[in-house]
Write an enzyme that holds these catalytic residues in place. Structure first.
Site, PDB file in Angstrom:
ATOM      1  N   ASN A 173       0.856  -1.182   0.000  1.00 48.75           N
ATOM      2  CA  ASN A 173       0.000   0.000   0.000  1.00 48.75           C
ATOM      3  C   ASN A 173       0.896   1.237   0.000  1.00 48.75           C
ATOM      4  O   ASN A 173       1.558   1.524   0.986  1.00 48.75           O
ATOM      5  CB  ASN A 173      -0.895  -0.020   1.259  1.00 48.75           C
ATOM      6  CG  ASN A 173      -1.742   1.226   1.373  1.00 48.75           C
ATOM      7  OD1 ASN A 173      -1.917   1.973   0.409  1.00 48.75           O
ATOM      8  ND2 ASN A 173      -2.296   1.451   2.558  1.00 48.75           N
ATOM      9  N   LYS A 193      -0.047   4.352  -0.217  1.00 47.53           N
ATOM     10  CA  LYS A 193      -0.666   5.559   0.375  1.00 47.53           C
ATOM     11  C   LYS A 193      -0.381   6.751  -0.556  1.00 47.53           C
ATOM     12  O   LYS A 193      -0.357   6.567  -1.764  1.00 47.53           O
ATOM     13  CB  LYS A 193      -0.171   5.783   1.798  1.00 47.53           C
ATOM     14  CG  LYS A 193      -0.194   4.480   2.613  1.00 47.53           C
ATOM     15  CD  LYS A 193       0.114   4.665   4.049  1.00 47.53           C
ATOM     16  CE  LYS A 193       0.202   3.305   4.725  1.00 47.53           C
ATOM     17  NZ  LYS A 193       0.153   3.357   6.154  1.00 47.53           N
ATOM     18  N   HIS A 216      -9.622   1.027   5.195  1.00 44.39           N
ATOM     19  CA  HIS A 216      -8.297   1.232   5.794  1.00 44.39           C
ATOM     20  C   HIS A 216      -8.419   2.218   6.952  1.00 44.39           C
ATOM     21  O   HIS A 216      -9.185   3.174   6.885  1.00 44.39           O
ATOM     22  CB  HIS A 216      -7.311   1.760   4.744  1.00 44.39           C
ATOM     23  CG  HIS A 216      -5.897   1.737   5.231  1.00 44.39           C
ATOM     24  ND1 HIS A 216      -5.402   2.709   6.079  1.00 44.39           N
ATOM     25  CD2 HIS A 216      -4.893   0.851   5.041  1.00 44.39           C
ATOM     26  CE1 HIS A 216      -4.143   2.417   6.370  1.00 44.39           C
ATOM     27  NE2 HIS A 216      -3.812   1.298   5.755  1.00 44.39           N
ATOM     28  N   GLU A 262      -5.507  -5.058  10.693  1.00 41.80           N
ATOM     29  CA  GLU A 262      -4.437  -4.076  10.865  1.00 41.80           C
ATOM     30  C   GLU A 262      -4.705  -3.243  12.115  1.00 41.80           C
ATOM     31  O   GLU A 262      -5.470  -2.263  12.060  1.00 41.80           O
ATOM     32  CB  GLU A 262      -4.400  -3.129   9.659  1.00 41.80           C
ATOM     33  CG  GLU A 262      -4.168  -3.805   8.333  1.00 41.80           C
ATOM     34  CD  GLU A 262      -3.595  -2.821   7.333  1.00 41.80           C
ATOM     35  OE1 GLU A 262      -2.452  -3.044   6.911  1.00 41.80           O
ATOM     36  OE2 GLU A 262      -4.257  -1.832   6.994  1.00 41.80           O
ATOM     37  N   GLY A 274       2.511   1.870  10.794  1.00 40.76           N
ATOM     38  CA  GLY A 274       3.534   2.902  10.644  1.00 40.76           C
ATOM     39  C   GLY A 274       4.265   3.238  11.930  1.00 40.76           C
ATOM     40  O   GLY A 274       4.956   4.255  11.999  1.00 40.76           O
ATOM     41  N   SER A 328       3.217  -2.535  10.461  1.00 47.12           N
ATOM     42  CA  SER A 328       4.660  -2.629  10.699  1.00 47.12           C
ATOM     43  C   SER A 328       5.274  -3.965  10.283  1.00 47.12           C
ATOM     44  O   SER A 328       6.212  -4.452  10.925  1.00 47.12           O
ATOM     45  CB  SER A 328       4.989  -2.285  12.158  1.00 47.12           C
ATOM     46  OG  SER A 328       4.656  -0.931  12.405  1.00 47.12           O
TER      47      SER A 328
HETATM   48  C1  PEP Z   1      -0.905  -0.011   6.045  1.00 49.83           C
HETATM   49  O1  PEP Z   1      -1.056   1.198   6.028  1.00 49.83           O
HETATM   50  O2  PEP Z   1      -1.744  -0.750   5.502  1.00 49.83           O
HETATM   51  C2  PEP Z   1       0.250  -0.539   6.754  1.00 49.83           C
HETATM   52  C3  PEP Z   1       0.230  -1.791   7.088  1.00 49.83           C
HETATM   53  O3  PEP Z   1       1.259   0.342   7.021  1.00 49.83           O
HETATM   54  P1  PEP Z   1       2.690  -0.017   7.681  1.00 49.83           P
HETATM   55  O4  PEP Z   1       3.186  -1.277   7.049  1.00 49.83           O
HETATM   56  O5  PEP Z   1       3.548   1.171   7.367  1.00 49.83           O
HETATM   57  O6  PEP Z   1       2.463  -0.191   9.141  1.00 49.83           O
END
Ligand code: PEP
Length: 234
Positions: A6, A8, A88, A157, A163, A193
């Site tokens: 992703n 973003k 999300h 998530e 993040g 993460s």
């Molecule tokens: C996400 O935004 O879907 C995500 C998992 O971000 P990160 O891997 O940076 O935690």
């Protein structure tokens, strides 16, 4: 296994093309049969390779119309996009999408036959309230969602893990995914993460069918490394 990136609001068109060239050749050269999905920004949808699925991070649930600033089905059809991320946490918590909005998007794009990566996850204060509060919160995020939709992928998530460099313990991931497995037969991804160093271990957990990766997938080489780890487990 299913491995998703992703982006973003990151990467230009040119950067996305360079990235996809690396991922596409890696997938071909290594005969990867796992599902790889990249969610680039809308501006980078043109001229993308197709041995990797390309999805959008959001869209408005109409064919077209007076919805300033939004992208609707007509614009996605132009790029043959049939995969979408819905729910999300950044859309829920930063952009204020309610469960009603999220469910309306789900219904619309399910009716159009899209593959839907549907995200759920709790903020830290809910996790700190304990398991019952956590499961109630996640259950509410399935309100209005057809858990038997055949092209559904669910991504768990935790908001506090996105993040931040923090992840739940492997036991907590397994517990949560076990509870999700009781609700749906859809493939279950973990996100929050995930990086090269922990992707392999997370993908070995019971009821984890892949990962959704944000920051650590911005490097094409790291993303390919995680694809390779998934392929080894498949
Ligand atoms: C996400 O935004 O879907 C995500 C998992 O971000 P990160 O891997 O940076 O935690």
């Amino acid at each position: 296994m299913i491995v998703c990136a992703n982006f973003k609001a990151n990467k230009t068109r040119q950067e996305t093309q360079a990235y996809m060239a690396v991922v596409e050749s890696f997938v071909s050269a290594n005969n990867i049969s796992d599902t790889v999905i990249v969610f680039p920004p809308f501006t980078a949808l043109e001229h993308l390779p197709r041995n990797v699925l390309i999805g959008v991070q959001n869209a408005y649930p109409v064919q077209n119309g007076a919805f300033t600033g939004e992208i609707a089905l007509e614009q996605l059809e132009e790029f043959a996009v049939t995969t979408i991320l819905i729910g999300h946490s950044e859309r829920r918590h930063i952009l204020g999408e309610t469960q009603e909005t999220v469910a309306a998007k789900f219904r619309f794009f399910a009716e159009k036959g899209f593959t839907i990566v549907y995200c759920v996850g709790e903020p830290l204060e809910i996790r700190e309230e304990g398991n019952e509060a956590l499961m109630d919160y996640i259950s509410n995020q399935f309100e209005g969602i057809d858990l038997e939709y055949p092209d559904l992928i669910v991504a768990y998530e935790p908001v506090w893990a996105i993040g931040t460099g923090l992840t739940p313990s492997v036991r907590d991931i397994e517990l949560l995914h076990g509870a999700l497995r009781e609700k749906t037969k859809a493939p279950l991804l973990y996100g929050g993460s995930v990086k090269v160093d922990n992707a392999g271990e997370i993908m070995t957990l019971e009821n984890v069918d892949g990962v959704l990766v944000g920051s650590a997938a911005l490097s094409a080489n790291d993303f390919c490394d995680m694809i390779a780890q998934a392929a080894e487990l498949s």
